[in-house]
Design an enzyme around this catalytic site. Structure first.
Site, short mmCIF file in Angstrom:
data_model
loop_
_atom_site.label_atom_id
_atom_site.label_comp_id
_atom_site.label_asym_id
_atom_site.label_seq_id
_atom_site.Cartn_x
_atom_site.Cartn_y
_atom_site.Cartn_z
N GLN A 73 0.83 -1.21 0.00
CA GLN A 73 0.00 0.00 0.00
C GLN A 73 0.86 1.26 0.00
O GLN A 73 0.47 2.29 0.56
CB GLN A 73 -0.95 -0.01 1.20
N SER A 74 2.01 1.20 -0.63
CA SER A 74 2.92 2.35 -0.64
C SER A 74 2.31 3.56 -1.34
O SER A 74 1.94 3.49 -2.53
CB SER A 74 4.22 1.94 -1.34
N ASN A 75 2.24 4.67 -0.62
CA ASN A 75 1.80 5.93 -1.24
C ASN A 75 2.88 6.44 -2.20
O ASN A 75 2.58 7.02 -3.24
CB ASN A 75 1.58 6.99 -0.16
#
Ligand SMILES: *Cc1c(COP(=O)(O)O)cnc(C)c1O
Length: 326
Positions: A73-75
Site C-alpha cells: 500500500q505504498s503511497n
C-alpha cells in the site's frame, strides 16, 4: 548560497495552511494543518515534493524507466506510478507482500497507472539492493535505461522536496501572522523530516521539528536521518552545520506495527473527519496526529500556542482498512 538541483514542477503548490478551528478550541491551542494531501489527486501527499527532484534527475540522465519499492500500500509507489505515466516513463515497482486477489487502495491505482510490479517476500525484501540490481539488469538487457529511487524517495535528492517546502511555510506563517512553536510530521523513511530540518535552519522558520515514527524506532531514525543529512551535505557541498541540527523523534506510538493501528488511532481519524471534514490515514497521518494530540497535553509541550501538522497524505490507505470503520 543555496543552489537547488533541477526540479520538475509537478505538485499543486502552494498547498493551503488551515486552522483546525473546532479541534483547536477543544485542545486550547491553535492546531494548523499544512494540506500536503492536496498536492494532487492521484499524486496526493508528500512524495510528489520529493519526486519533483528525483524525477528531474532521471530525466536529466535520459533514463526511460523508473524502479522503486515499498509496501503493497505504498503511497510513494502510487505517486511515482502516476508521475511516470505523466512523464512518459516506464515504471517498475518492487512491492513487499503477496499479490492480493482483489487489489485495493494504492495497489489498485498502481495497476491503473500501468506499473509493472514484482511482489516479493519479507525475506527477499531484506536484500533490497540485490532486488533493485536484478530488476535494473532486466531493463538494461532490453535496451532501457533505468533510474532507481530508494524507499520513500528519501535520499539526498528527495530531501530537497521539504527544503523547498520551507520558504512556502514561511510565506504561510507571514500571511497568517503566526510564528508556530512546533511542526509535527509522521516519519516513515525520514526524507520529509530531514528536509524540514534543513529548511527550518536555512529559511529561519525558528520552529521545533518533531516527528512521530510510524515504524522502526528512535535509534534507527537518528541514524538514517543523520546519514541522509551528511550525504546531502557532501553531495551539495553546503556549509549548513548539519551535525548541530537536532533530530527529534517522538517514539512510542508505532503500536501493533507498521501499517497497523490500534483503536485509539481509528477514533482520532473519525474525530478529525467529523470535526474538520478532513481525512487522515491509518498508516501515517492518523497515527502521528493521534500521537501529537497526546503529546500536546504533556509537559514536554507546555506553553505551546501554535503548532503545525503536515498532512502528508495517504487517503487511499483508508480503503484496505475499511473493516475498522464499519
Ligand atoms: C511516506 C509517507 C510519510 C512519511 O514520510 P517520509 O518522508 O517517508 O518519512 C508520511 N505520510 C504519508 C501519507 C506517507 O505516504
Amino acid at each position: 548560497m543555496l543552489t537547488y538541483p533541477p526540479r520538475l514542477r509537478l505538485a499543486n503548490l502552494p498547498t493551503p495552511l488551515q486552522l483546525l478551528s473546532r479541534l483547536s478550541a477543544d485542545m486550547g491551542l491553535n492546531i494548523w494543518m499544512k494540506r500536503d494531501d492536496l498536492t494532487g489527486t492521484a499524486t496526493s501527499g508528500n512524495k510528489i515534493r520529493k519526486l519533483e527532484f528525483c524525477l528531474a534527475k532521471a530525466k536529466a540522465e535520459n533514463c526511460d524507466t523508473v524502479i522503486t519499492c515499498g509496501g503493497i500500500q505504498s503511497n510513494h509507489c502510487r505517486a511515482t506510478a502516476a508521475l511516470c505515466a505523466k512523464l512518459g516513463l516506464q515504471v517498475h515497482l518492487i512491492l513487499r507482500g503477496v499479490s492480493p486477489e482483489s487489489p485495493d487502495g494504492n495497489l489498485l491505482l498502481d495497476k491503473i497507472f500501468g506499473a509493472s510490479i514484482s511482489f516479493v517476500t519479507d525475506e527477499e525484501y531484506r536484500s533490497l539492493d540485490e532486488l533493485f540490481e536484478r530488476v535494473a539488469n532486466q531493463y538494461i538487457q532490453r535496451g532501457n535505461k533505468p533510474f532507481m529511487i530508494p524507499t520513500g524517495a528519501s535520499d539526498e535528492i528527495g530531501l530537497w522536496g521539504y527544503i523547498a517546502a520551507c520558504p512556502e511555510l514561511k510565506r504561510d506563517f507571514e500571511e497568517k501572522e503566526i510564528s508556530p512553536d512546533v511542526i509535527f510530521t509522521a516519519t516513515g523513511s525520514g526524507g520529509t523530516q530531514a528536509g524540514l530540518i534543513l529548511g527550518n535552519y536555512i529559511y529561519e522558520l525558528d520552529c521545533d521539528i518533531q516527528s512521530v515514527n510510524v515504524c522502526d524506532d528512535e535509534a534507527y531514525f537518528l541514524n538514517k536521518i543523520g546519514g541522509d543529512l551528511n550525504k546531502w551535505q557532501h553531495c551539495f557541498d553546503s556549509d549548513v552545520p548539519v551535525e548541530t541540527l537536532p533530530i527529534n523523534i517522538i517514539d512510542g506510538y508505532v503500536g501493533p506495527g507498521y501499517g497497523r493501528a490500534d483503536e485509539h488511532v481509528f477514533d482520532t481519524i473519525k474525530r478529525v473527519a467529523r470535526q474538520e471534514g478532513i481525512l487522515l490515514d491509518p498508516v501515517y497521518t492518523g497515527k502521528a496526529f493521534d500521537a501529537m494530540l497526546t503529546e500536546l497535553k504533556s509537559d514536554r509541550f507546555a506553553g505551546v500556542k501554535n503548532v503545525v501538522f503536515i498532512h502528508t497524505g495517504g487517503v487511499y490507505g483508508l480503503f484496505p482498512q475499511r473493516q475498522n470503520f464499519l
